[in-house]
Design an enzyme around this catalytic site. Structure first.
Site, PDB file in Angstrom:
ATOM      1  N   ARG A  82     -13.572  45.935  -6.667  1.00  0.00           N
ATOM      2  CA  ARG A  82     -14.901  46.077  -6.071  1.00  0.00           C
ATOM      3  C   ARG A  82     -15.288  47.550  -5.987  1.00  0.00           C
ATOM      4  O   ARG A  82     -16.444  47.919  -6.215  1.00  0.00           O
ATOM      5  CB  ARG A  82     -14.915  45.403  -4.694  1.00  0.00           C
ATOM      6  CG  ARG A  82     -16.318  45.219  -4.139  1.00  0.00           C
ATOM      7  CD  ARG A  82     -16.320  44.301  -2.932  1.00  0.00           C
ATOM      8  NE  ARG A  82     -15.520  44.829  -1.834  1.00  0.00           N
ATOM      9  CZ  ARG A  82     -15.242  44.148  -0.717  1.00  0.00           C
ATOM     10  NH1 ARG A  82     -15.699  42.912  -0.551  1.00  0.00           N
ATOM     11  NH2 ARG A  82     -14.516  44.691   0.234  1.00  0.00           N
ATOM     12  N   LYS A 184     -20.337  48.267  -2.187  1.00  0.00           N
ATOM     13  CA  LYS A 184     -19.999  48.761  -0.849  1.00  0.00           C
ATOM     14  C   LYS A 184     -20.306  50.255  -0.787  1.00  0.00           C
ATOM     15  O   LYS A 184     -19.422  51.101  -0.870  1.00  0.00           O
ATOM     16  CB  LYS A 184     -18.525  48.463  -0.555  1.00  0.00           C
ATOM     17  CG  LYS A 184     -18.308  47.990   0.878  1.00  0.00           C
ATOM     18  CD  LYS A 184     -16.942  47.397   1.067  1.00  0.00           C
ATOM     19  CE  LYS A 184     -16.666  47.207   2.544  1.00  0.00           C
ATOM     20  NZ  LYS A 184     -17.426  46.129   3.185  1.00  0.00           N
ATOM     21  N   GLU A 220     -27.117  37.873   4.329  1.00  0.00           N
ATOM     22  CA  GLU A 220     -25.877  38.079   5.089  1.00  0.00           C
ATOM     23  C   GLU A 220     -26.188  38.943   6.303  1.00  0.00           C
ATOM     24  O   GLU A 220     -27.344  39.228   6.591  1.00  0.00           O
ATOM     25  CB  GLU A 220     -24.802  38.702   4.198  1.00  0.00           C
ATOM     26  CG  GLU A 220     -25.167  40.065   3.627  1.00  0.00           C
ATOM     27  CD  GLU A 220     -23.983  40.754   2.947  1.00  0.00           C
ATOM     28  OE1 GLU A 220     -22.856  40.665   3.451  1.00  0.00           O
ATOM     29  OE2 GLU A 220     -24.200  41.391   1.907  1.00  0.00           O
TER      30      GLU A 220
HETATM   31  C1  LIG Z   1     -17.355  44.778   3.538  1.00  0.00           C
HETATM   32  C2  LIG Z   1     -18.520  43.861   3.690  1.00  0.00           C
HETATM   33  C3  LIG Z   1     -18.356  42.468   3.874  1.00  0.00           C
HETATM   34  C4  LIG Z   1     -17.011  41.810   4.039  1.00  0.00           C
HETATM   35  O1  LIG Z   1     -16.195  41.893   2.908  1.00  0.00           O
HETATM   36  P1  LIG Z   1     -14.641  41.597   3.002  1.00  0.00           P
HETATM   37  O2  LIG Z   1     -14.135  41.950   1.635  1.00  0.00           O
HETATM   38  O3  LIG Z   1     -14.461  40.165   3.305  1.00  0.00           O
HETATM   39  O4  LIG Z   1     -14.091  42.469   4.079  1.00  0.00           O
HETATM   40  C5  LIG Z   1     -19.496  41.684   3.938  1.00  0.00           C
HETATM   41  N1  LIG Z   1     -20.734  42.225   3.852  1.00  0.00           N
HETATM   42  C6  LIG Z   1     -20.926  43.547   3.700  1.00  0.00           C
HETATM   43  C7  LIG Z   1     -22.314  44.067   3.620  1.00  0.00           C
HETATM   44  C8  LIG Z   1     -19.826  44.399   3.603  1.00  0.00           C
HETATM   45  O5  LIG Z   1     -20.040  45.708   3.449  1.00  0.00           O
END
Ligand SMILES: *Cc1c(COP(=O)(O)O)cnc(C)c1O
Length: 341
Positions: A82, A184, A220
């Site tokens: 990722r 991210k 989300e």
């Molecule tokens: C990091 C993150 C998540 C959760 O991801 P995981 O890999 O399950 O920790 C969900 N939404 C956003 C916007 C994120 O930055």
């Protein structure tokens, strides 16, 4: 040597400086070999790309102690991939997947006394990140970068059981169509701070963001994906190109199908149909699943059948199964558990 004298169960989610961190620098088109350092500070140009134009991305994962006493990480290769994807979208050099996993392993090993014991509910949170470190004043990618991994022990996310939370439908947007919602990037968080502080001032735990194009579909929250349980007890997972691909959510989907025999549907989910669902949860590395009791949509309340006291039965089963796999109480699918040895 031996475990640090820390009251693991009363730790919160905060930064505590540990002994060592991993650093690698990118210069003249290549990453150096990288090393561990005791220096917890970063010295960069006042004009660094990260400071001027927010050229930075990050990851988050945990190391913890399993029931049989091993120190492990959960699917760090997916964090590596990722971050690779995030770097490409931000015109940053990619950090090789195998080197990322090795950097995580080195960081955990160098701070092994900070890995909380089994049963404490605490874990060692790892924060890999990368940023443009060389001077950039005209708008363009930096020439030099730094990749780092530090760690900090964090406490159990829920002290005294997972109580359902109340979330609001936000009037702010998180991620534009064809934007950066699926990576991210620090910038996604910078612009969410005003929205989350606003929600907190109004008494809500989190924001639900809708798709900015039509404002009818569930995306989300600021830092967690959303999953629902429908009337038949099956899982419904919102799908959109601007949702961050949560590793927890993807793992829960696998667990639902292969361990619990649930049907999983990944599709667009309208806000208007959410009142038909029985359970809602937020999923991410920090809490695995946070149950939602109610959504507040501009004064209209949408309540889930579990109420405000406990997680619903399907979320509880998903939570118990995934944490059972993580903690070594249940057999894990091939490749999910990276043992630090
Ligand atoms: C990091 C993150 C998540 C959760 O991801 P995981 O890999 O399950 O920790 C969900 N939404 C956003 C916007 C994120 O930055």
């Amino acid at each position: 040597m031996g475990k640090k004298n820390i009251d693991w169960s009363s730790l919160g989610f905060g930064y505590m400086q540990t002994d060592k961190r991993y650093v690698s620098n990118y210069k003249d088109g290549a990453w150096d070999e990288g090393c561990l350092t005791e220096d917890a500070t970063v010295a960069i140009s006042e004009c660094a790309g990260v400071l001027q134009y927010a050229q930075t991305c990050f990851e988050g994962l945990k190391a913890y102690t399993t029931e049989d006493g091993r120190t492990v990480c959960f699917r760090p290769d997916l964090n590596a991939q990722r971050m690779f994807d995030s770097a490409q979208r931000l015109e940053m050099p990619t950090f090789p997947v195998d080197r990322f996993v090795d950097a995580v392993v080195q960081t955990v090993k160098a701070n092994i006394d900070y890995v909380p014991p089994y049963g404490s509910g605490a874990s060692l949170y790892l924060r890999p990140y990368m940023f443009g470190s060389s001077a950039v004043i005209g708008v363009k990618p930096a020439d030099e970068y730094q990749f780092r991994v530090f760690c900090t022990p964090v406490g159990p996310y829920f002290k005294g059981g997972a109580k359902p939370i109340v979330v609001k439908v936000s009037d702010f947007d998180r991620a534009a169509p064809h934007g950066t919602g699926h990576i991210k990037a620090g910038l996604n968080y910078a612009m969410s701070l005003h929205a989350i502080q606003t929600a907190h001032r109004e008494g809500f735990a989190e924001n639900i963001y809708l798709d900015p194009g039509t404002r009818t579909k569930i995306e989300e929250t600021g830092g967690a994906n959303i999953i629902f349980v429908d009337e038949d007890g099956n899982l419904v997972v919102p799908k959109s190109d601007s949702i961050l691909p949560s590793i927890t959510r993807r793992s829960l989907v696998d667990v639902a199908q292969t361990y619990l025999g649930l049907k999983v549907t990944e599709r667009e989910v309208l806000l208007s149909e959410v009142e038909n669902f029985k359970e809602m949860g937020l999923c991410g590395t920090a809490a695995v699943i946070s149950p939602v009791g109610k959504i507040n949509d501009h004064g209209k309340e949408i309540c889930f059948s579990n109420g405000m006291e406990k997680m619903g039965p399907v979320m509880q089963k998903l939570y118990d199964t995934l944490t059972g796999i993580q903690m070594g109480r249940l057999e894990a699918p091939e490749g999910w558990i990276k043992v630090i040895e």
